[in-house]
Motif scaffolding. Structure first.
Motif, mmCIF file in Angstrom:
data_model
loop_
_atom_site.group_PDB
_atom_site.id
_atom_site.type_symbol
_atom_site.label_atom_id
_atom_site.label_comp_id
_atom_site.label_asym_id
_atom_site.label_seq_id
_atom_site.Cartn_x
_atom_site.Cartn_y
_atom_site.Cartn_z
ATOM 1 N N ILE A 181 0.855 -1.187 0.000
ATOM 2 C CA ILE A 181 0.000 0.000 0.000
ATOM 3 C C ILE A 181 0.887 1.231 0.000
ATOM 4 O O ILE A 181 1.763 1.385 0.867
ATOM 5 C CB ILE A 181 -0.939 -0.015 1.212
ATOM 6 N N ALA A 182 0.694 2.094 -0.993
ATOM 7 C CA ALA A 182 1.655 3.171 -1.245
ATOM 8 C C ALA A 182 1.639 4.254 -0.183
ATOM 9 O O ALA A 182 2.667 4.878 0.079
ATOM 10 C CB ALA A 182 1.394 3.773 -2.624
ATOM 11 N N SER A 183 0.505 4.512 0.414
ATOM 12 C CA SER A 183 0.426 5.624 1.364
ATOM 13 C C SER A 183 -0.318 5.204 2.623
ATOM 14 O O SER A 183 -1.237 4.387 2.579
ATOM 15 C CB SER A 183 -0.280 6.820 0.721
ATOM 16 N N ASP A 184 0.106 5.808 3.720
ATOM 17 C CA ASP A 184 -0.591 5.558 4.980
ATOM 18 C C ASP A 184 -2.009 6.113 4.952
ATOM 19 O O ASP A 184 -2.907 5.581 5.619
ATOM 20 C CB ASP A 184 0.179 6.187 6.138
ATOM 21 N N LYS A 185 -2.222 7.169 4.178
ATOM 22 C CA LYS A 185 -3.555 7.758 4.085
ATOM 23 C C LYS A 185 -4.542 6.768 3.470
ATOM 24 O O LYS A 185 -5.686 6.645 3.927
ATOM 25 C CB LYS A 185 -3.508 9.046 3.264
ATOM 26 N N LEU A 186 -4.098 6.047 2.425
ATOM 27 C CA LEU A 186 -4.962 5.046 1.799
ATOM 28 C C LEU A 186 -5.297 3.944 2.794
ATOM 29 O O LEU A 186 -6.446 3.493 2.879
ATOM 30 C CB LEU A 186 -4.274 4.453 0.569
ATOM 31 N N LEU A 187 -4.305 3.512 3.565
ATOM 32 C CA LEU A 187 -4.549 2.462 4.548
ATOM 33 C C LEU A 187 -5.556 2.915 5.595
ATOM 34 O O LEU A 187 -6.515 2.199 5.906
ATOM 35 C CB LEU A 187 -3.233 2.050 5.218
ATOM 36 N N THR A 188 -5.341 4.111 6.166
ATOM 37 C CA THR A 188 -6.263 4.586 7.198
ATOM 38 C C THR A 188 -7.665 4.786 6.641
ATOM 39 O O THR A 188 -8.656 4.528 7.328
ATOM 40 C CB THR A 188 -5.751 5.900 7.802
ATOM 41 N N THR A 189 -7.751 5.214 5.386
ATOM 42 C CA THR A 189 -9.067 5.367 4.753
ATOM 43 C C THR A 189 -9.771 4.021 4.645
ATOM 44 O O THR A 189 -10.972 3.907 4.944
ATOM 45 C CB THR A 189 -8.922 6.004 3.363
ATOM 46 N N GLN A 190 -9.036 2.990 4.210
ATOM 47 C CA GLN A 190 -9.619 1.659 4.070
ATOM 48 C C GLN A 190 -10.038 1.099 5.430
ATOM 49 O O GLN A 190 -11.117 0.536 5.584
ATOM 50 C CB GLN A 190 -8.611 0.716 3.400
ATOM 51 N N VAL A 191 -9.169 1.270 6.416
ATOM 52 C CA VAL A 191 -9.474 0.763 7.752
ATOM 53 C C VAL A 191 -10.720 1.443 8.304
ATOM 54 O O VAL A 191 -11.628 0.788 8.836
ATOM 55 C CB VAL A 191 -8.271 0.972 8.692
ATOM 56 N N TYR A 192 -10.774 2.764 8.178
ATOM 57 C CA TYR A 192 -11.911 3.509 8.703
ATOM 58 C C TYR A 192 -13.198 3.124 7.974
ATOM 59 O O TYR A 192 -14.251 2.954 8.595
ATOM 60 C CB TYR A 192 -11.653 5.009 8.549
ATOM 61 N N LYS A 193 -13.094 2.940 6.666
ATOM 62 C CA LYS A 193 -14.265 2.559 5.867
ATOM 63 C C LYS A 193 -14.831 1.216 6.324
ATOM 64 O O LYS A 193 -16.044 1.071 6.525
ATOM 65 C CB LYS A 193 -13.862 2.481 4.389
ATOM 66 N N PHE B 102 -6.837 6.066 15.947
ATOM 67 C CA PHE B 102 -5.865 5.022 15.646
ATOM 68 C C PHE B 102 -4.814 4.880 16.743
ATOM 69 O O PHE B 102 -4.132 3.859 16.803
ATOM 70 C CB PHE B 102 -5.201 5.286 14.293
ATOM 71 N N GLU B 103 -4.683 5.876 17.591
ATOM 72 C CA GLU B 103 -3.840 5.703 18.772
ATOM 73 C C GLU B 103 -4.529 4.791 19.786
ATOM 74 O O GLU B 103 -3.889 3.943 20.413
ATOM 75 C CB GLU B 103 -3.535 7.061 19.406
ATOM 76 N N ASP B 104 -5.841 4.967 19.932
ATOM 77 C CA ASP B 104 -6.602 4.139 20.874
ATOM 78 C C ASP B 104 -6.809 2.720 20.349
ATOM 79 O O ASP B 104 -6.824 1.758 21.119
ATOM 80 C CB ASP B 104 -7.963 4.784 21.170
ATOM 81 N N GLU B 105 -6.997 2.576 19.045
ATOM 82 C CA GLU B 105 -7.255 1.268 18.441
ATOM 83 C C GLU B 105 -6.382 1.107 17.197
ATOM 84 O O GLU B 105 -6.832 1.314 16.071
ATOM 85 C CB GLU B 105 -8.741 1.138 18.074
ATOM 86 N N PRO B 106 -5.117 0.752 17.378
ATOM 87 C CA PRO B 106 -4.185 0.678 16.245
ATOM 88 C C PRO B 106 -4.538 -0.455 15.291
ATOM 89 O O PRO B 106 -5.290 -1.383 15.631
ATOM 90 C CB PRO B 106 -2.828 0.447 16.915
ATOM 91 N N VAL B 107 -3.971 -0.382 14.111
ATOM 92 C CA VAL B 107 -4.206 -1.385 13.075
ATOM 93 C C VAL B 107 -3.278 -2.566 13.313
ATOM 94 O O VAL B 107 -2.061 -2.399 13.395
ATOM 95 C CB VAL B 107 -3.961 -0.792 11.670
ATOM 96 N N SER B 108 -3.849 -3.768 13.432
ATOM 97 C CA SER B 108 -3.023 -4.962 13.599
ATOM 98 C C SER B 108 -2.476 -5.395 12.246
ATOM 99 O O SER B 108 -2.957 -4.980 11.186
ATOM 100 C CB SER B 108 -3.839 -6.099 14.217
ATOM 101 N N GLU B 109 -1.475 -6.258 12.297
ATOM 102 C CA GLU B 109 -0.884 -6.763 11.055
ATOM 103 C C GLU B 109 -1.907 -7.565 10.257
ATOM 104 O O GLU B 109 -1.963 -7.471 9.026
ATOM 105 C CB GLU B 109 0.332 -7.627 11.383
ATOM 106 N N ALA B 110 -2.723 -8.357 10.948
ATOM 107 C CA ALA B 110 -3.735 -9.156 10.256
ATOM 108 C C ALA B 110 -4.749 -8.262 9.551
ATOM 109 O O ALA B 110 -5.164 -8.542 8.422
ATOM 110 C CB ALA B 110 -4.440 -10.081 11.244
ATOM 111 N N GLU B 111 -5.162 -7.170 10.194
ATOM 112 C CA GLU B 111 -6.132 -6.269 9.579
ATOM 113 C C GLU B 111 -5.547 -5.600 8.351
ATOM 114 O O GLU B 111 -6.212 -5.473 7.323
ATOM 115 C CB GLU B 111 -6.590 -5.219 10.590
ATOM 116 N N ARG B 112 -4.303 -5.177 8.437
ATOM 117 C CA ARG B 112 -3.654 -4.546 7.282
ATOM 118 C C ARG B 112 -3.599 -5.515 6.104
ATOM 119 O O ARG B 112 -3.961 -5.158 4.972
ATOM 120 C CB ARG B 112 -2.243 -4.094 7.660
ATOM 121 N N LEU B 113 -3.151 -6.743 6.352
ATOM 122 C CA LEU B 113 -3.011 -7.705 5.265
ATOM 123 C C LEU B 113 -4.372 -8.092 4.690
ATOM 124 O O LEU B 113 -4.513 -8.289 3.482
ATOM 125 C CB LEU B 113 -2.269 -8.944 5.765
#
Length: 728
Positions: free
Chosen positions: A65-77, A100-111
């Motif tokens: 994933i090229a940008s952290d913004k894209l990742l956070t957008t996908q996670v939030y969506k 995202f400080e309170d509920e960070p993204v796990s490796e499994a969620e990212r993948l």
């Protein structure tokens, strides 16, 4: 999101996924065009790409994933989607930094989200890549890379622990997703529950012996408690992991073929439609499939069973010690082949049923696989317990067909030497011991050791072939940058590994539970064997994931899926089977003498019916008792929903409820003055005298005046009472 917050990715060059792209020996132009389309598709949805030589006529396309913004957008969506479907109790905070400080993204969620971004259809925001399907036929696989540092630590830690705790399971969930974590959680709970039947079974073996009705009753009660406990446990885990109800969010199946598009009458969306009647007609093919499995596999098992009885218990001629291996050889040769063919047929039938979702497709396939394994796993014991023992004297004469056939190959038609047949009283016990001990060991060897040895052997053969053709292995990758060489070598090895299928491990545990539920009354030490086996099984399955398989896609789940129904069925069937075995074998310890007329049919049927009804009553009682128990997960769910309701109420109400408890046009505690009285009189004169209802609520001005008047009335009543008392 800072780079340091991406767990376990530095050793893998920040790679999210590897796309293994095969280059065909022909149609190079088509393969090149498809490769260009592949790279464009993943780049268009926000992936950075790199390509390297994959060896063996293949390419390795690395994506992240090229940008952290894209990742956070996908996670939030997707977390918003979870909230809308009721998976999450509250909507995500709109302050993304704090959220995202309170509920960070796990490796499994990212993948998981990265994989969805690669594979989802283009009209849903994905790249639409489906391996081995359509114009993506050259895409052999899409897989994440193993975190080898974690894997080494994982295997080392588990090998030194006697019991897996909740932290171990949570770590698996964060790395490999809830689907894999649920399997290990089930294995952990099953292992813990086995401690009681193992201890009780040892005591029963020493004191009660075989075919004890008391052991059968306790074992049946144990299976009910375990089944009902696990049903509650998986709900508890789903709540703790934040995935309860996630099965409502169905993943679309790319292979689904629709007939037409229509508007959903409820939502108004345009949906793809396939005739439910056509699917039902194809689902009914499961019935002849099950019959075919029963005829083919059952026929092979019965034939080998009859041959074995004839050789071991009737035949007494030459080469007997070698001929006794004939049934085993026949089963070893033909059973895997037939199972493979029938499994492919099951997959084909499931394909033509044409399910819209991945979960629906998987559930239907699991049902067919369970039928296959039920027949192959339990048929030999059923044959011995309910056919060989009670009907032996009727059936054994038909074994003469083997003698007649064999005499055609003997000189001068001399009769084969035979002996008088008698029921082997130890046959049933030996079979149960084989399936619960020996078969478990064989399964471990074929599942873990054989694939590892085959992989090492094939690799050695490839190296020898390369040397013989004067093509050194190092020359295959001469274009590797030195600092990437070891990394790429590891990726090429992972690309050749098998895909991990948690369904295989679930199947083993469910079938094992069936042996314990159905037949442990024959050999009470069954649970002791399984206790030892499952300690090894947990570690071997971890090694299978870490060493022998590609890293699994971290899919979510909220339960063990359709295997739960299989557990319930085996638990119920165990009550019936145990009652029948105890009835047949308890008196003589080795059952009837082969004469069915010596068996009281009505008494056998009555014992089965009583056992079944006792089971159902016990199940209702246990289910009611377990549901009354609280659990951390359910407590967490109630706390989250209470907090959500409280926040919503506070947001919706502009002022406290107590501020609105005053009469119309009046403010609580307002001081009565001449001006306010004149204003009130003026309003009444404008409206007229007013109705009795209006005048009733205008006698007093707020709570303070009500208190004053009430106190004066109390004083008046007290003075009046005193006056009356004096007069008396």
């Amino acid at each position: 999101m800072a780079k340091d917050s991406k767990p376990g990715r530095r050793s893998n060059f920040d790679v999210d996924y590897v796309i293994h792209y095969k280059i065909p020996t022909t149609d190079a132009g088509e393969a090149e065009a498809a490769f260009i389309e592949l790279v464009k598709a993943v780049a268009d949805v926000g992936f950075a790409t790199e390509v390297r030589n994959g060896g063996k006529s293949s390419l390795l396309v690395f994506v992240k994933i090229a940008s952290d913004k894209l990742l956070t957008t996908q996670v939030y969506k997707y977390r918003i989607q979870d909230w809308l479907y009721g998976v999450r109790a509250s909507a995500p905070n709109q302050d993304l930094t704090k959220y995202f400080e309170d509920e960070p993204v796990s490796e499994a969620e990212r993948l998981r989200l990265a994989y969805l971004l690669i594979t989802k259809p283009k009209n849903e925001g994905g790249a639409g890549i489906t391996p081995k399907v359509g114009h993506w036929k050259y895409v052999a696989s899409i897989f994440p890379l193993h975190d080898h540092d974690f894997n080494r630590q994982w295997i080392k830690q588990w090998s030194t622990k006697y019991y897996l705790d909740n932290d171990d399971i949570t770590e698996i969930r964060d790395r490999f997703g809830e689907r894999v974590a649920f399997y290990f959680a089930f294995l952990q709970s099953y292992f813990a529950f086995l401690l009681f039947p193992a201890a009780f079974g040892l005591g029963a073996w020493l004191l009660l012996g075989q075919f004890s009705w008391f052991y059968a009753l306790v074992n049946c009660l144990w299976s009910v408690i375990f089944f009902e406990h696990w049903k509650m446990k998986e709900v508890d885990l789903a709540v703790q992991w934040g995935v309860r109800g996630v099965s409502k969010i169905q993943l679309p199946r790319p292979q689904f073929h629709f007939e037409r598009e229509a508007e959903d009458p409820v939502t108004g969306e345009i949906v793809k439609v396939y005739s439910p009647m056509k699917r039902l007609a194809r689902q009914l093919l499961t019935v002849p499939f099950a019959l075919a499995c029963f005829v083919v596999l059952g026929g092979l098992i019965v034939s080998c069973f009859a041959i074995e009885i004839f050789i071991t218990e009737v035949y007494n001629g030459p080469f007997k010690q070698y001929l006794t291996f004939l049934p085993t050889i026949l089963l070893t040769v033909f059973m895997p082949t037939l199972q493979t063919l029938l499994t492919k047929l099951a997959e084909r039938l499931t394909e033509i049923e044409n399910y819209e979702t991945v979960d629906g497709h998987q559930a239907s396939l699991v049902e067919k696989i369970f039928v296959l394994n039920f027949i192959t796993s339990y048929s030999p014991i059923f044959l011995t317990a309910f056919i060989y023992v009670p009907f032996g004297k009727i059936l054994v004469p038909y074994l003469n067909v083997f003698q007649v056939t064999a005499q055609k190959f003997t000189t001068e038609g001399k009769p084969l030497p035979t002996k008088s047949w008698e029921i082997n009283p130890d046959r049933l016990t030996k079979q149960v011991i084989y399936f619960t001990v020996t078969a478990q060991i064989v399964n471990f060897v074929t599942e873990v050791i054989v694939p590892y040895a085959k992989r090492k052997l094939f690799k050695a053969v490839e190296e020898v072939q390369a040397e013989m053709s004067a093509e050194k292995q190092s020359e295959l990758h001469v274009r590797d940058v030195p600092e990437e060489h070891e990394f790429l070598k590891r990726v090429r090895d992972e690309a050749e590994l098998d895909v991990y299928d948690v369904t295989v491990d679930y199947r083993e545990m469910v079938i094992q539970f069936g042996y314990l539920s159905l037949f442990s009354v024959v050999w009470p030490l069954t649970a002791c064997s399984f206790l030892i086996n499952n300690w090894v099984e947990a570690r071997s399955d971890a090694m299978k994931i870490a060493i022998s398989s590609q890293r699994p896609i971290p899919w979510r789940a909220d339960s063990i899926g359709p295997w739960l129904n299989s557990l319930g069925f085996l638990s119920w069937l165990g009550s019936v089977t145990s009652a029948a075995i105890v009835f047949l074998f308890n008196k003589s310890k080795h059952g009837p003498d082969g004469s069915p007329w010596d068996i009281s049919g009505w008494a056998l049927l009555l014992s089965i019916l009583v056992a079944e009804h006792v089971y159902l009553v016990v199940q209702l009682l246990v289910r009611g008792a377990i549901r009354k128990m609280d659990s951390p997960g359910l407590q967490k769910e109630r706390a989250e929903r209470f907090t959500m309701r409280k926040q919503l109420l506070e947001q919706m109400l502009d002022q406290d409820v107590t501020d609105k408890s005053h009469g119309p046009g009046m403010s609580g505690g307002e001081k009565i003055t001449r001006a306010t009285l004149e204003e009130e009189a003026r309003q009444i004169s404008i409206k007229g005298n007013g109705s009795p209802d209006d005048l009733f609520w205008q006698r007093q001005r707020g709570a303070s005046e009500t208190i004053q008047i009430g106190r004066s009335l109390i004083s008046e009543q007290a003075a009046a009472n005193q006056t009356k008392a004096k007069k008396k």
